[in-house]
Scaffold this motif. Sequence first.
Motif, mmCIF file in Angstrom:
data_model
loop_
_atom_site.group_PDB
_atom_site.id
_atom_site.type_symbol
_atom_site.label_atom_id
_atom_site.label_comp_id
_atom_site.label_asym_id
_atom_site.label_seq_id
_atom_site.Cartn_x
_atom_site.Cartn_y
_atom_site.Cartn_z
ATOM 1 N N VAL A 294 0.837 -1.202 0.000
ATOM 2 C CA VAL A 294 0.000 0.000 0.000
ATOM 3 C C VAL A 294 0.871 1.251 0.000
ATOM 4 C CG1 VAL A 294 -1.647 1.332 1.372
ATOM 5 C CG2 VAL A 294 -1.999 -1.124 1.037
ATOM 6 N N LEU A 295 1.895 1.275 0.858
ATOM 7 C CA LEU A 295 2.796 2.425 0.906
ATOM 8 C C LEU A 295 3.547 2.597 -0.410
ATOM 9 C CD1 LEU A 295 4.258 2.082 4.531
ATOM 10 C CD2 LEU A 295 2.650 3.810 3.698
ATOM 11 N N GLY A 296 3.983 1.469 -0.980
ATOM 12 C CA GLY A 296 4.707 1.552 -2.249
ATOM 13 C C GLY A 296 3.838 2.069 -3.375
ATOM 14 N N LEU A 297 2.613 1.552 -3.479
ATOM 15 C CA LEU A 297 1.696 2.041 -4.511
ATOM 16 C C LEU A 297 1.418 3.526 -4.342
ATOM 17 C CD1 LEU A 297 -0.872 -0.892 -4.714
ATOM 18 C CD2 LEU A 297 0.543 -0.065 -6.588
ATOM 19 N N ALA A 298 1.231 3.965 -3.094
ATOM 20 C CA ALA A 298 0.957 5.382 -2.849
ATOM 21 C C ALA A 298 2.141 6.239 -3.249
ATOM 22 C CB ALA A 298 0.608 5.596 -1.376
ATOM 23 N N LEU A 299 3.341 5.813 -2.865
ATOM 24 C CA LEU A 299 4.540 6.595 -3.175
ATOM 25 C C LEU A 299 4.786 6.681 -4.672
ATOM 26 C CD1 LEU A 299 7.173 8.034 -2.266
ATOM 27 C CD2 LEU A 299 8.248 5.763 -2.237
#
Length: 389
Positions: A294-299
């Motif tokens: 989730v954090l990677g997709l957001a970043l």
Amino acid sequence: MTGVAGVSLVAWVWLLAGQGGFWRTDVRLPRTGGGEAVDAWPDVAVVVPARDEAEVIGRSLASLLAQEYPGRAEIFLVDDGSTDGTGELARELGARPGSLPLTVTSPGEPPQGWTGKLWAVRHGMALARERTGAEYFLLTDADIAHREGSLRALVEAAVGNDLDMVSQMARLRVETGWERLIVPAFVYFFAQLYPFRWINRPRGRTAAAAGGCVLLRASAAKAADVPDAIRQSVIDDVALARAVKRSGGRIWLGLAERVDSVRPYPDLAELWRMVARSAYAQLRHNPLVLAGTVLGLALIYLVPPVAAIGGAVAGAWPLCVLGAAAWALMAGTYLPMLRYYGQPWALAPLLPYTAALYLLMTVDSAIEHYRGRGAAWKGRTYAKPDASV
């Protein structure tokens, strides 16, 4: 926020330079000189697992029955407990003159520890070995149509290049607005996770396949102990590729030119279920991996447009420039996939929106898993694999 936007831009530069050219769409079936590389065409058994596929079986099975192949080829359709007349429709199609030989069989309910599809594949492969002694298995889904010459081209590529497994990512349907928005991105994200060029390196560690179309050498299947070794796998195509490559087999994956999915996904709900049913399994049912995803997709996907638009509104021009640059790189890498699917370039800047939908689908997949409804498909639900099996 400027620092975060800078990290996002660096991530895109790294993806562009170091992720196996994932955005390129020129990885197509290897050529071998028009059949001259094949001295004797091997026997092929086509195994088609099918469960409640009456809506699409007419197009897909008819395309297989019409294949012209220089050697011996026989089709085994495994009717996995269908209640919509799939088996009867298949038998009617097989009775038409001039078709490849067809056997319609049923394996019964899968035992504990098996997914329905892999149990059906196992039954079909075992029957094919008993009746034909085939040198290759074509494992193809019931919603996949093969254009003229598809089977011959697959075998020619495998034999001519000494490959143990040849897989093609079928061209999915893109007719409705939601399909145009989500389907090309599905293949784009897959290639980003599993760059085709890395998969196709004989000594590379990356392994993946597209389950709708897999030509597998029978000796390689035996050496890898498939499908038994992967019997619990929901994402069976990636598991199959890993098993074959781990056992020393040479694998290949690319985009299809003669293989098409005929399954419709007319609305967002259908597409959502298609992604969500296996997304959390892809993350190994690990909440920490989910959080990182989730954090990677957001970043990578959400920060660039937020930084570009927010920076412009606030007059924070360094933030705006960093976000716009990352957004431009993102859209640029998406253009080849849009061209492959015949879609307009104007969809490229919308990739962050599509990525946000995929993020929500992934979270929903985890929620459904913890509610006991994970990996649901046609009346069956598959929980986290049992490590003791």
